[in-house]
Scaffold this motif. Structure first.
Motif, PDB file in Angstrom:
ATOM      1  N   PHE A   9       0.830  -1.205   0.000  1.00 57.82           N
ATOM      2  CA  PHE A   9       0.000   0.000   0.000  1.00 57.82           C
ATOM      3  C   PHE A   9       0.863   1.254   0.000  1.00 57.82           C
ATOM      4  CE2 PHE A   9      -2.226   3.282   2.463  1.00 57.82           C
ATOM      5  CZ  PHE A   9      -3.288   3.502   1.613  1.00 57.82           C
ATOM      6  N   TRP A  10       1.987   1.215   0.729  1.00 56.95           N
ATOM      7  CA  TRP A  10       2.875   2.368   0.742  1.00 56.95           C
ATOM      8  C   TRP A  10       3.769   2.420  -0.484  1.00 56.95           C
ATOM      9  CZ3 TRP A  10       3.535   1.014   6.442  1.00 56.95           C
ATOM     10  CH2 TRP A  10       2.691   1.806   7.212  1.00 56.95           C
ATOM     11  N   GLN A  11       3.806   1.339  -1.258  1.00 58.87           N
ATOM     12  CA  GLN A  11       4.592   1.286  -2.486  1.00 58.87           C
ATOM     13  C   GLN A  11       6.062   1.598  -2.203  1.00 58.87           C
ATOM     14  OE1 GLN A  11       2.693   3.748  -5.409  1.00 58.87           O
ATOM     15  NE2 GLN A  11       0.927   2.454  -5.564  1.00 58.87           N
ATOM     16  N   PHE A  12       6.595   0.953  -1.190  1.00 63.83           N
ATOM     17  CA  PHE A  12       8.004   1.070  -0.839  1.00 63.83           C
ATOM     18  C   PHE A  12       8.776   0.006  -1.586  1.00 63.83           C
ATOM     19  CE2 PHE A  12      10.810   2.470   2.828  1.00 63.83           C
ATOM     20  CZ  PHE A  12      10.619   3.800   2.557  1.00 63.83           C
ATOM     21  N   PRO A  13       9.973   0.311  -2.121  1.00 59.95           N
ATOM     22  CA  PRO A  13      10.763  -0.731  -2.781  1.00 59.95           C
ATOM     23  C   PRO A  13      11.090  -1.864  -1.806  1.00 59.95           C
ATOM     24  CG  PRO A  13      11.629   1.444  -3.292  1.00 59.95           C
ATOM     25  CD  PRO A  13      10.602   1.635  -2.228  1.00 59.95           C
ATOM     26  N   GLU A  14      10.978  -3.086  -2.282  1.00 59.46           N
ATOM     27  CA  GLU A  14      11.170  -4.237  -1.395  1.00 59.46           C
ATOM     28  C   GLU A  14      12.559  -4.291  -0.773  1.00 59.46           C
ATOM     29  OE1 GLU A  14      10.540  -9.081  -1.420  1.00 59.46           O
ATOM     30  OE2 GLU A  14      10.128  -7.895  -3.201  1.00 59.46           O
ATOM     31  N   PRO A  15      13.665  -4.023  -1.516  1.00 56.87           N
ATOM     32  CA  PRO A  15      14.975  -4.038  -0.833  1.00 56.87           C
ATOM     33  C   PRO A  15      15.079  -3.002   0.275  1.00 56.87           C
ATOM     34  CG  PRO A  15      15.254  -4.126  -3.213  1.00 56.87           C
ATOM     35  CD  PRO A  15      13.821  -3.810  -2.962  1.00 56.87           C
ATOM     36  N   ALA A  16      14.377  -1.866   0.125  1.00 54.18           N
ATOM     37  CA  ALA A  16      14.465  -0.823   1.143  1.00 54.18           C
ATOM     38  C   ALA A  16      13.909  -1.304   2.474  1.00 54.18           C
ATOM     39  CB  ALA A  16      13.709   0.419   0.674  1.00 54.18           C
ATOM     40  N   VAL A  17      12.867  -2.157   2.441  1.00 56.16           N
ATOM     41  CA  VAL A  17      12.272  -2.659   3.679  1.00 56.16           C
ATOM     42  C   VAL A  17      13.292  -3.469   4.459  1.00 56.16           C
ATOM     43  CG1 VAL A  17      10.423  -4.070   4.630  1.00 56.16           C
ATOM     44  CG2 VAL A  17       9.995  -2.653   2.615  1.00 56.16           C
ATOM     45  N   ILE A  70       3.209   9.371   6.812  1.00 57.01           N
ATOM     46  CA  ILE A  70       3.142  10.506   5.880  1.00 57.01           C
ATOM     47  C   ILE A  70       3.093  10.012   4.444  1.00 57.01           C
ATOM     48  CG2 ILE A  70       4.413  12.494   5.003  1.00 57.01           C
ATOM     49  CD1 ILE A  70       5.441  12.978   7.800  1.00 57.01           C
ATOM     50  N   GLN A  71       3.866   8.971   4.143  1.00 60.32           N
ATOM     51  CA  GLN A  71       3.874   8.458   2.778  1.00 60.32           C
ATOM     52  C   GLN A  71       2.514   7.905   2.375  1.00 60.32           C
ATOM     53  OE1 GLN A  71       6.856   5.516   2.089  1.00 60.32           O
ATOM     54  NE2 GLN A  71       6.339   5.240  -0.069  1.00 60.32           N
ATOM     55  N   ALA A  72       1.882   7.166   3.298  1.00 68.12           N
ATOM     56  CA  ALA A  72       0.574   6.585   2.984  1.00 68.12           C
ATOM     57  C   ALA A  72      -0.502   7.653   2.862  1.00 68.12           C
ATOM     58  CB  ALA A  72       0.195   5.562   4.047  1.00 68.12           C
ATOM     59  N   CYS A  79      -3.129  11.718  -4.688  1.00 64.61           N
ATOM     60  CA  CYS A  79      -3.752  10.932  -5.752  1.00 64.61           C
ATOM     61  C   CYS A  79      -5.213  11.342  -5.936  1.00 64.61           C
ATOM     62  CB  CYS A  79      -3.632   9.446  -5.424  1.00 64.61           C
ATOM     63  SG  CYS A  79      -4.098   8.362  -6.783  1.00 64.61           S
ATOM     64  N   LEU A  80      -5.921  11.525  -4.837  1.00 66.46           N
ATOM     65  CA  LEU A  80      -7.320  11.946  -4.921  1.00 66.46           C
ATOM     66  C   LEU A  80      -7.438  13.371  -5.444  1.00 66.46           C
ATOM     67  CD1 LEU A  80     -10.283  11.227  -4.306  1.00 66.46           C
ATOM     68  CD2 LEU A  80      -9.924  12.114  -1.999  1.00 66.46           C
ATOM     69  N   LEU A  81      -6.493  14.234  -5.051  1.00 69.08           N
ATOM     70  CA  LEU A  81      -6.551  15.624  -5.488  1.00 69.08           C
ATOM     71  C   LEU A  81      -6.198  15.771  -6.962  1.00 69.08           C
ATOM     72  CD1 LEU A  81      -7.025  18.510  -4.368  1.00 69.08           C
ATOM     73  CD2 LEU A  81      -4.549  18.650  -4.012  1.00 69.08           C
ATOM     74  N   ALA A  82      -5.253  14.952  -7.445  1.00 65.18           N
ATOM     75  CA  ALA A  82      -4.790  15.092  -8.826  1.00 65.18           C
ATOM     76  C   ALA A  82      -5.714  14.392  -9.818  1.00 65.18           C
ATOM     77  CB  ALA A  82      -3.369  14.545  -8.960  1.00 65.18           C
ATOM     78  N   THR A  83      -6.246  13.236  -9.441  1.00 65.39           N
ATOM     79  CA  THR A  83      -7.056  12.450 -10.380  1.00 65.39           C
ATOM     80  C   THR A  83      -8.537  12.476 -10.084  1.00 65.39           C
ATOM     81  OG1 THR A  83      -6.763  10.420  -9.076  1.00 65.39           O
ATOM     82  CG2 THR A  83      -5.095  10.912 -10.747  1.00 65.39           C
ATOM     83  N   ASN A  84      -8.910  12.910  -8.861  1.00 64.26           N
ATOM     84  CA  ASN A  84     -10.320  12.909  -8.441  1.00 64.26           C
ATOM     85  C   ASN A  84     -10.934  11.508  -8.551  1.00 64.26           C
ATOM     86  OD1 ASN A  84     -12.604  14.064  -7.379  1.00 64.26           O
ATOM     87  ND2 ASN A  84     -13.335  14.879  -9.326  1.00 64.26           N
ATOM     88  N   CYS A  88      -7.701   5.486  -6.873  1.00 62.47           N
ATOM     89  CA  CYS A  88      -6.343   5.664  -7.378  1.00 62.47           C
ATOM     90  C   CYS A  88      -5.332   5.183  -6.345  1.00 62.47           C
ATOM     91  CB  CYS A  88      -6.111   7.136  -7.703  1.00 62.47           C
ATOM     92  SG  CYS A  88      -4.436   7.508  -8.247  1.00 62.47           S
ATOM     93  N   ASN A  89      -4.323   4.435  -6.784  1.00 64.08           N
ATOM     94  CA  ASN A  89      -3.279   3.913  -5.896  1.00 64.08           C
ATOM     95  C   ASN A  89      -1.889   4.369  -6.306  1.00 64.08           C
ATOM     96  OD1 ASN A  89      -4.992   2.399  -4.175  1.00 64.08           O
ATOM     97  ND2 ASN A  89      -5.121   0.777  -5.712  1.00 64.08           N
ATOM     98  N   SER A  90      -1.788   5.369  -7.146  1.00 60.09           N
ATOM     99  CA  SER A  90      -0.481   5.860  -7.571  1.00 60.09           C
ATOM    100  C   SER A  90       0.160   6.671  -6.453  1.00 60.09           C
ATOM    101  CB  SER A  90      -0.615   6.729  -8.820  1.00 60.09           C
ATOM    102  OG  SER A  90      -1.150   5.979  -9.895  1.00 60.09           O
ATOM    103  N   SER A  91       1.460   6.545  -6.316  1.00 62.23           N
ATOM    104  CA  SER A  91       2.182   7.314  -5.308  1.00 62.23           C
ATOM    105  C   SER A  91       2.356   8.749  -5.783  1.00 62.23           C
ATOM    106  CB  SER A  91       3.537   6.673  -5.024  1.00 62.23           C
ATOM    107  OG  SER A  91       4.363   6.741  -6.177  1.00 62.23           O
TER     108      SER A  91
END
Length: 258
Positions: A9-17, A70-72, A79-84, A88-91
């Protein structure tokens, strides 16, 4: 190996975790070593250093928790503000990269149009017409006249404008690379390195400064790009279109006098 739903959901890169987890384990190990040393030597300054190390470790945990929160929340809000679109699940970094791509395409279209016009101006400003074309008696003399030589001034000014647009396109490409580094390099390299440096008292200030740079690069920079896109296409462009419409609808002064 798939990530848990939370990290997806946070779309964090897997190696970073995993790198962040290793950095936090390093901080936990350093805290445990300080407490073991304070318990073994029964040294009050070492006991105070162990408590300070524990406070630094808890602060690192709070930084990571606040980072994910903050990221989530920021990702869903932007995403809601830009695409309405509530689904939307884009970061926000993807949205920032998309806004740069839109601006780049607009500038590329303008650049191609102005470049073709610049080629036309450069060609017309260098055209020479022999004087013998109009008078056969003058055809014996190799005399020619550039009738459109004054267009060279316009061509020079036009060249400056085209080069400025080209430099702006290069700057947008550089910004896109910086966004890619912020999306993958910051959480994978810089953030774990900052957390690892905070585990040692000698490098704690350096680690905190590195984490501050990560926050600016990961959150502030993409949001500033989105704000620039909002100012250009949502505020300035409608005003420009409305002003152009008013100018086109306003009759000329000569028609108003008649």
């Amino acid at each position: 190996m798939d990530l848990p739903l939370l990290f997806t959901f946070w779309q964090f890169p897997e190696p970073a975790v995993w790198y962040i987890g290793v950095s936090l384990l390093l901080g936990l190990a350093a805290t445990a070593l300080f407490y073991l040393g304070a318990y073994f030597f029964q040294h009050p300054p070492m006991n105070a250093a162990a408590k300070e190390e524990l406070a630094a470790f808890l602060m690192s945990l709070a930084i990571i928790g606040l980072w994910f929160f903050i990221q989530a929340s920021l990702g869903k809000f932007t995403c809601l503000l830009a695409t309405n679109n509530p689904g939307c699940n884009s970061s926000f970094i993807d949205l920032s990269s998309g806004s740069l791509e839109i601006l780049f395409l607009k500038l590329r279209s303008i650049y191609m149009s102005l470049y073709l016009f610049e080629v036309l101006l450069g060609f017309l400003s260098t055209v020479y017409v022999p004087l013998g074309t109009f008078n056969p008696l003058l055809s014996l003399l190799p005399v020619s006249l550039p009738p459109l030589v004054s267009l060279s001034l316009l061509s020079n000014a036009h060249t400056v404008l085209v080069e400025a647009i080209g430099m702006t396109m290069v700057a947008i490409i550089a910004k896109q690379h910086l966004l890619q580094f912020a999306q993958y390099g910051v959480p994978t390299v810089l953030l774990p390195l900052g957390l690892a440096l905070r585990a040692f008292p000698w490098f704690r200030a350096t680690g905190s400064s590195l984490i501050a740079i990560c926050i600016v690069a990961y959150f502030v920079y993409p949001l500033s790009t989105l704000l620039s896109n909002y100012l250009i296409f949502d505020l300035f462009q409608p005003l420009l279109d409305s002003a152009t419409q008013m100018i086109l609808q306003t009759p000329p002064k000569s028609a108003m006098k008649n």
